[in-house]
Design an enzyme around this catalytic site. Structure first.
Site, PDB file in Angstrom:
ATOM      1  N   LYS A 102     -31.452   4.370  -9.781  1.00 44.32           N
ATOM      2  CA  LYS A 102     -31.592   5.736  -9.838  1.00 44.32           C
ATOM      3  C   LYS A 102     -31.137   6.724 -11.181  1.00 44.32           C
ATOM      4  O   LYS A 102     -30.090   6.286 -10.892  1.00 44.32           O
ATOM      5  CB  LYS A 102     -31.560   6.360  -8.190  1.00 44.32           C
ATOM      6  CG  LYS A 102     -33.040   7.280  -8.518  1.00 44.32           C
ATOM      7  CD  LYS A 102     -34.861   7.051  -8.075  1.00 44.32           C
ATOM      8  CE  LYS A 102     -34.957   8.177  -7.772  1.00 44.32           C
ATOM      9  NZ  LYS A 102     -36.061   7.981  -6.663  1.00 44.32           N
TER      10      LYS A 102
HETATM   11  P1  NAD Z   1     -44.087  16.296  -9.065  1.00 41.67           P
HETATM   12  O1  NAD Z   1     -42.379  17.208  -9.557  1.00 41.67           O
HETATM   13  O2  NAD Z   1     -44.811  16.061  -9.562  1.00 41.67           O
HETATM   14  O3  NAD Z   1     -44.397  16.768  -7.509  1.00 41.67           O
HETATM   15  C1  NAD Z   1     -43.881  17.768  -6.665  1.00 41.67           C
HETATM   16  C2  NAD Z   1     -44.036  18.812  -5.517  1.00 41.67           C
HETATM   17  O4  NAD Z   1     -43.149  19.238  -4.870  1.00 41.67           O
HETATM   18  C3  NAD Z   1     -44.689  20.299  -6.437  1.00 41.67           C
HETATM   19  O5  NAD Z   1     -45.594  20.312  -6.434  1.00 41.67           O
HETATM   20  C4  NAD Z   1     -43.461  20.939  -6.547  1.00 41.67           C
HETATM   21  O6  NAD Z   1     -43.736  22.772  -6.623  1.00 41.67           O
HETATM   22  C5  NAD Z   1     -43.232  20.926  -4.854  1.00 41.67           C
HETATM   23  N1  NAD Z   1     -42.212  21.536  -4.118  1.00 41.67           N
HETATM   24  C6  NAD Z   1     -41.100  21.198  -4.293  1.00 41.67           C
HETATM   25  N2  NAD Z   1     -40.286  22.351  -3.782  1.00 41.67           N
HETATM   26  C7  NAD Z   1     -41.375  22.457  -2.738  1.00 41.67           C
HETATM   27  C8  NAD Z   1     -40.621  23.311  -1.543  1.00 41.67           C
HETATM   28  N3  NAD Z   1     -39.993  23.644  -1.524  1.00 41.67           N
HETATM   29  N4  NAD Z   1     -42.546  23.085  -0.628  1.00 41.67           N
HETATM   30  C9  NAD Z   1     -43.023  22.627  -0.652  1.00 41.67           C
HETATM   31  N5  NAD Z   1     -43.654  21.836  -1.982  1.00 41.67           N
HETATM   32  C10 NAD Z   1     -42.245  21.464  -2.491  1.00 41.67           C
HETATM   33  O7  NAD Z   1     -43.011  14.992  -8.518  1.00 41.67           O
HETATM   34  P2  NAD Z   1     -43.401  13.295  -7.407  1.00 41.67           P
HETATM   35  O8  NAD Z   1     -43.447  12.569  -8.661  1.00 41.67           O
HETATM   36  O9  NAD Z   1     -45.174  14.448  -6.624  1.00 41.67           O
HETATM   37  O10 NAD Z   1     -42.782  13.316  -6.388  1.00 41.67           O
HETATM   38  C11 NAD Z   1     -42.963  14.181  -5.275  1.00 41.67           C
HETATM   39  C12 NAD Z   1     -41.984  13.208  -4.279  1.00 41.67           C
HETATM   40  O11 NAD Z   1     -42.669  11.406  -3.736  1.00 41.67           O
HETATM   41  C13 NAD Z   1     -40.187  12.811  -4.231  1.00 41.67           C
HETATM   42  O12 NAD Z   1     -39.551  12.479  -3.255  1.00 41.67           O
HETATM   43  C14 NAD Z   1     -40.521  11.726  -5.265  1.00 41.67           C
HETATM   44  O13 NAD Z   1     -39.138  10.750  -5.070  1.00 41.67           O
HETATM   45  C15 NAD Z   1     -41.149  11.236  -3.864  1.00 41.67           C
HETATM   46  N6  NAD Z   1     -41.920   9.501  -5.379  1.00 41.67           N
HETATM   47  C16 NAD Z   1     -42.584   9.755  -6.031  1.00 41.67           C
HETATM   48  C17 NAD Z   1     -42.962   8.922  -6.898  1.00 41.67           C
HETATM   49  C18 NAD Z   1     -44.086   9.013  -7.975  1.00 41.67           C
HETATM   50  O14 NAD Z   1     -44.114   8.310  -8.688  1.00 41.67           O
HETATM   51  N7  NAD Z   1     -43.831   9.948  -8.884  1.00 41.67           N
HETATM   52  C19 NAD Z   1     -42.647   7.685  -6.205  1.00 41.67           C
HETATM   53  C20 NAD Z   1     -41.823   7.248  -5.097  1.00 41.67           C
HETATM   54  C21 NAD Z   1     -41.812   8.128  -4.482  1.00 41.67           C
END
Ligand code: NAD
Length: 410
Positions: A102
């Site tokens: 990571k």
């Molecule tokens: P992203 O940046 O696209 O979206 C994050 C979202 O969370 C946004 O809508 C943001 O406004 C919201 N957010 C931030 N602070 C917040 C709060 N306090 N309350 C409510 N919403 C809030 O990120 P993502 O890629 O969707 O990733 C989200 C999670 O999923 C992370 O934990 C990431 O590690 C995990 N994840 C992502 C992937 C992927 O393929 N993108 C894969 C596995 C895990």
């Protein structure tokens, strides 16, 4: 409890269950390599700014290391290290030929211009290019990064090593990205939930869902659960939260969010405080934003019967205990959000083969992989009479330990 403590707790619980020997336990707990770099770049106004970047490579017993790169002001060595270990366990559960890593840069992407983000990404790549590679460590997008970020990394890496699209996944389709990658984590969560609900004599259709986070994972989960007949009754993001007991018009909400930058102001529902989303009345809660949101303080107020972990590390072990007492079933992150890394793997395979698959083939492979992983997970849960998270770690640790032993050591 911080992220590393939580991940270590889960690991040790699995190690005890498996009766793992001390030597292997120590090998699996110790990261392979931890990189910290100072990234100095010129701001648009001509001044210099320095940001700290990290890459933690946890384990490569099963293959090259794999994991996202996060741009966020809360990025710190502890969190990156914990998430790197989680990737080792996640790739093992999905049975992908990878280890775990990571990375991240401590920065606030919204305060940087597009050109500044590009310069920062290139400086970071220059500092780590000889420690990543298609057969060593393959980054992908995470919070605050996207396909464009991966394109810059691939381009910068290529200056040193020649054209190497397989060095990163989650690239734009025009540069060798896979069809289906953007929706993959949300889609994988849907396939994982189908398996869980089948086990419980339920189906995705007809259930209600509250989703924290409306970014990549949350918004795709919302659209796909909705398409599968589920009712998304609440959604939140950093801007606020919106709810509608009859079900949100998810496509309209996605359009609104794309136009305005957040869910706030959406006319198809009632606004409410974002910190109340976790406590919404629904069948399934989907945390899909930040880690560490479900704790001993918040977990008692969760009213959902299921927690489907789209985000990484949304719950800590104390929350798990509360959920177990309250009869809340948790579909753990290491399995539930593995759809992203699974399609990343399929992208890497396509890059290495120099052959493009159509989206249907990608989605079919993803579904097959998520279902196969669930079968192993459910069998492990039965064998050890434990919850799904403990089973997921036991399955992962057993697989990585076997690879470590077979490789041999002095
Ligand atoms: P992203 O940046 O696209 O979206 C994050 C979202 O969370 C946004 O809508 C943001 O406004 C919201 N957010 C931030 N602070 C917040 C709060 N306090 N309350 C409510 N919403 C809030 O990120 P993502 O890629 O969707 O990733 C989200 C999670 O999923 C992370 O934990 C990431 O590690 C995990 N994840 C992502 C992937 C992927 O393929 N993108 C894969 C596995 C895990």
């Amino acid at each position: 409890m911080n992220a590393t403590e939580a991940t270590t707790t889960y690991f040790l619980r699995a190690a005890r269950l498996l009766d793992l020997d001390q030597r292997t336990e120590r090998q699996l707990l110790t990261p392979f390599r931890e990189i910290k770099v100072e990234c100095t770049m010129t701001r648009d106004d001509g001044t210099l700014a320095t940001f700290v970047g990290y890459r933690v490579q946890h384990d490569n017993a099963r293959g090259p290391m794999k994991g996202g790169i996060r741009y966020h002001p809360q990025v710190d060595p502890d969190e990156v290290s914990a998430l790197a270990a989680l990737m080792t366990w996640k790739t093992a559960i999905a049975d992908l030929p990878y280890g775990g890593a990571k990375g991240g840069i401590n920065c606030t992407p919204k305060q940087l211009s597009e050109r500044e983000l590009q310069r920062l990404t290139r400086v970071f790549t220059q500092k780590i290019h000889d420690l990543i590679g298609p057969h060593m460590d393959i980054p992908a997008p995470d919070m605050g990064t996207n396909a464009q970020t991966m394109a810059w990394i691939a381009d910068e890496y290529g200056k040193f090593h020649g054209h190497s699209p397989a060095v990163v996944t989650g690239k734009p389709v025009e540069l060798g990205g896979s069809l289906g990658r953007e929706a993959a984590t949300g889609r994988g969560l849907l396939y994982a939930t189908e398996c869980l609900f089948e086990d419980e004599g339920k189906s995705v259709a007809g259930q209600t869902y509250a989703i924290q986070g409306f970014g990549n994972v949350g918004s795709w989960a919302a659209r796909l659960f909705h398409q599968a007949g589920g009712r998304v009754v609440a959604a939140s993001d950093a801007s606020g939260a919106v709810r509608n007991r009859d079900g949100l018009d998810v496509d309209a909400l996605a359009t609104h969010t794309a136009r305005t930058g957040g869910v706030t102001g959406f006319s198809g529902g009632e606004a409410f405080p974002a910190d109340q989303l976790l406590y919404e009345e629904c069948d399934a809660l989907i945390p899909a934003a930040l880690g560490g949101v479900l704790t001993k303080d918040t977990a008692p107020n969760v009213r959902a019967r299921y927690v489907l972990e789209g985000a990484n590390h949304p719950s800590d072990p104390e929350a798990d205990e509360i959920f177990a007492r309250n009869g809340v079933v948790v579909l753990p992150d290491v399995y539930a959000n593995a759809g992203g890394v699974t399609v990343s793997y399929l992208e890497w395979v396509q890059n290495i083969q120099q052959f493009r698959w159509d989206e249907e083939r990608v989605n079919t492979e993803l579904r097959r992989s998520m279902r196969a992983a669930y079968t192993s997970l459910a069998a492990t849960r039965t064998a050890y009479k434990c919850d799904l998270r403990t089973a997921a770690f036991a399955l992962a640790v057993a697989r990585v330990a076997a690879a470590t032993r077979l490789r041999g050591s002095d």
